[in-house]
Design a protein around this motif. Structure first.
Motif, mmCIF file in Angstrom:
data_model
loop_
_atom_site.group_PDB
_atom_site.id
_atom_site.type_symbol
_atom_site.label_atom_id
_atom_site.label_comp_id
_atom_site.label_asym_id
_atom_site.label_seq_id
_atom_site.Cartn_x
_atom_site.Cartn_y
_atom_site.Cartn_z
ATOM 1 N N VAL A 43 0.528 -1.595 -0.180
ATOM 2 C CA VAL A 43 -0.081 -0.217 -0.175
ATOM 3 C C VAL A 43 1.006 1.209 -0.092
ATOM 4 O O VAL A 43 1.739 1.330 1.049
ATOM 5 C CB VAL A 43 -0.743 -0.334 1.370
ATOM 6 N N LEU A 44 0.826 1.849 -0.972
ATOM 7 C CA LEU A 44 1.617 3.166 -0.944
ATOM 8 C C LEU A 44 -0.010 4.343 -0.696
ATOM 9 O O LEU A 44 -0.308 4.419 -1.441
ATOM 10 C CB LEU A 44 2.079 3.563 -2.210
ATOM 11 N N ALA A 45 0.852 5.445 0.804
ATOM 12 C CA ALA A 45 0.253 6.530 0.803
ATOM 13 C C ALA A 45 0.794 7.731 0.457
ATOM 14 O O ALA A 45 1.778 7.830 -0.244
ATOM 15 C CB ALA A 45 0.652 6.751 1.497
ATOM 16 N N LEU A 46 0.055 8.200 -0.959
ATOM 17 C CA LEU A 46 0.141 9.020 -1.556
ATOM 18 C C LEU A 46 0.003 10.570 -0.815
ATOM 19 O O LEU A 46 -1.557 10.716 -0.621
ATOM 20 C CB LEU A 46 -0.424 9.089 -2.681
ATOM 21 N N LEU A 47 0.072 11.505 -0.434
ATOM 22 C CA LEU A 47 0.122 12.688 0.798
ATOM 23 C C LEU A 47 0.425 13.538 0.159
ATOM 24 O O LEU A 47 1.151 14.129 -0.632
ATOM 25 C CB LEU A 47 0.990 12.102 2.084
ATOM 26 N N GLY A 48 -0.233 14.949 0.398
ATOM 27 C CA GLY A 48 0.075 16.112 -0.205
ATOM 28 C C GLY A 48 -1.355 17.523 0.266
ATOM 29 O O GLY A 48 -2.055 17.031 0.475
ATOM 30 N N GLU A 49 -1.077 18.614 0.375
ATOM 31 C CA GLU A 49 -2.007 19.923 0.553
ATOM 32 C C GLU A 49 -2.846 19.507 -1.015
ATOM 33 O O GLU A 49 -2.630 19.090 -1.636
ATOM 34 C CB GLU A 49 -0.980 20.482 0.230
ATOM 35 N N ASN A 50 -3.874 20.538 -0.376
ATOM 36 C CA ASN A 50 -4.748 19.834 -1.704
ATOM 37 C C ASN A 50 -4.267 20.788 -2.348
ATOM 38 O O ASN A 50 -3.670 21.767 -2.302
ATOM 39 C CB ASN A 50 -6.199 20.810 -1.258
ATOM 40 N N GLY A 51 -3.781 21.118 -3.972
ATOM 41 C CA GLY A 51 -3.363 21.502 -5.393
ATOM 42 C C GLY A 51 -1.889 21.394 -5.389
ATOM 43 O O GLY A 51 -1.477 21.533 -6.210
ATOM 44 N N ALA A 52 -1.577 20.230 -4.017
ATOM 45 C CA ALA A 52 -0.025 19.131 -5.118
ATOM 46 C C ALA A 52 -0.065 18.846 -5.635
ATOM 47 O O ALA A 52 1.162 18.783 -6.567
ATOM 48 C CB ALA A 52 0.395 18.621 -3.623
ATOM 49 N N GLY A 53 -1.005 18.223 -6.341
ATOM 50 C CA GLY A 53 -1.085 17.179 -8.006
ATOM 51 C C GLY A 53 -1.682 15.812 -7.396
ATOM 52 O O GLY A 53 -1.558 14.809 -8.592
#
Length: 502
Positions: free
Chosen positions: A36-46
């Motif tokens: 399982v890859l957790a893909l994180l980032g703020e909104n607008g990060a892509g």
């Protein structure tokens, strides 16, 4: 099953622009079987743009997608599905007027000689719902289901197609504790069977529980890739926001000890079959959280404060007890109550209208010239009063359309609406659902500042970390009843989880 050495899905050098602005700058992504890859980032990060390219919704401007050993410069949604890539978006893709069974098989209805095999449609639905351990009647109309149940049906449809790569975009945002636990168990089973999963979330506790690797995007580029076991929460947050993060902790009290009058108070209140014998008060100068999972009755309590639902037993008083429960939203606004619903896109904001109009709408009566004439310049002034103060990330154009903003910035615009309205009480339901870490900090700071100015704030939330971080007092609700009231050092995440049935 052991983790596959080669990723089932691999994106390489993906670039994408919208309106001449590049939002992905050569990003790589690996979805490996049995992990399982957790893909994180703020909104607008892509994040959403990247997974939409991987699932055929968007076409990349440059780069390649490799699935099962074959390389593709572009894919259609249908091609991606046939290759075993399924995406579950935050926005429902269901058909509200069709049955649960029809929704699960939607797009792949079994048929013979041009006729749908309805018995097979129902059998397929029963089988997948049983596998998910979800008690939902396959003959029910989807539009009649609760929010969390509709999310489960979205997941069931993707899983029924035997996807090899499953992309989950904020899958637990609307789920109850039990539904989320069922999902986690199913994710673990899929991982054990060799599926590759990409899990997009803002909940760092979920990252720690469910993922093997973490990838963080910031401003369209990869800021961090690492095994989950080798990074802590602060490292993830700092990679997301590009600066040092404050530790998770309790807020400083803002009450002055002199003015603790209740501005909103339920006394032995009940409403239909949703809640009963509710005793809850919100004082000036404080932030109160009503914490409860989906179906607890917490959101229905909030609805009575804004006149969206009636109190048919007991009482609800506004102010010093001289005003009864509002009978409709207009009465609530006139009484000084502001309200942010959980569904900001469908029930809160006007997505096709300018941000300035969204801010000013609740204050038109005060802002109008001659009692009826609202100028765009006046609305723009109202928006500009809050743009910098709330750190609304936009083009700084009051005429920018609301729907073009990220979820967190839409929520800030709705918060600005009630700040501009100068309300005495603010009720917010799931205020940071689908909101990134940086925007959460901004919203929490604004709520604490509101309370310090004398506004009574009620936050209704199913997020225990939110209750812990933002509230002076927390009421815990389950099965239509308040089971505990916590204050100060009594408020801990283990206590909240235990009391709510977690």
């Amino acid at each position: 099953m052991a983790q596959s050495p080669e990723p089932i899905l691999a994106a390489r050098g993906v670039r994408k622009s919208f309106g001449g602005v590049e939002v992905l700058h050569g990003v790589d992504l690996d979805a490996t079987g049995g992990s399982v890859l957790a893909l994180l980032g703020e909104n607008g990060a892509g994040k959403s743009t990247l997974v939409k390219i991987a699932s055929g919704v968007y076409t990349a401007d440059a780069g390649t997608i490799r699935i099962g050993g074959n390389e593709y410069a572009s894919l259609t949604s249908r091609e991606a599905r046939e290759l075993g890539v399924a995406i579950i978006s935050q926005e429902f893709q269901d058909a509200a007027t069709l049955s649960v069974a029809e929704n699960i098989s939607m797009g792949s209805l079994p048929a013979s000689r041009g006729f749908v095999r309805w018995a097979e449609v129902r059998r397929r639905a029963v089988a997948i719902l049983e596998a998910l351990e979800v008690d939902i009647d396959p003959d029910r109309t989807v539009g009649d289901l609760r929010l969390g149940e509709r999310q489960i049906i979205e997941i069931a449809r993707a899983l029924s197609r035997e996807a090899r790569v499953l992309i989950l975009d904020e899958p637990t945002a609307a789920l109850s504790f039990h539904e989320a636990e069922v999902l986690f168990d199913f994710v673990r089973r899929l991982r054990a069977e060799g599926a590759a999963l990409v899990y997009i979330t803002h909940r760092l506790d979920e990252v720690e529980r469910i993922s093997d690797r973490v990838q963080v995007l910031r401003d369209g580029s990869t800021a961090l890739v690492a095994p989950t076991s080798e990074v802590d929460r602060r490292a993830m947050v700092e990679a997301m926001i590009g600066r040092r993060a404050s530790a998770l902790g309790r807020p400083a009290a803002v009450g002055n000890g002199e003015d603790d009058r209740p501005v909103l108070q339920w006394t032995d209140a009940g409403s239909s079959d949703y809640f009963d014998d509710v005793n809850l008060k919100v004082g000036a100068h404080e932030v109160v959280a009503l914490y409860g999972k989906l179906g607890s009755g917490a959101s229905e309590v909030a609805e009575t404060a804004f006149g969206l639902r009636g109190v048919d037993r007991g009482a609800l008083q506004v102010g010093a007890g001289d005003a009864d429960a509002p009978e409709h939203p207009i009465g609530a606004v006139n009484t000084g109550i502001g309200y942010l619903p959980a569904e900001r896109k469908t029930a809160g904001g006007f997505m096709v209208r300018p941000v300035a109009e969204n801010v000013a709408v609740a204050s038109w009566q005060r802002l109008a010239r001659y009692g009826f004439w609202i100028r765009k310049a006046t609305e723009a002034e109202a928006y500009n009063r809050w743009h910098e103060k709330l750190s609304i990330r936009s083009r700084n154009d009051p005429q920018q359309i609301m729907g073009t903003l990220s979820g967190g910035n839409q929520q800030k615009v709705l918060l600005a609406r009630w700040l501009e309205n100068r309300c005495d009480v603010l009720v917010l339901v799931e205020p940071t659902r689908g909101v990134d870490v940086g925007a959460r900090e901004d919203i929490y700071g604004a709520l604490r500042e509101l309370a310090s100015s004398g506004v009574g704030v009620l936050v209704v939330t199913s997020d225990y970390e939110e209750a812990f971080q933002v509230a002076d007092r927390v009421y815990v609700m389950t099965k239509g009843a308040i089971v505990a009231e916590l204050e100060g050092d009594e408020i801990t995440t283990p206590a909240l989880l235990e009391l709510a049935g977690g």
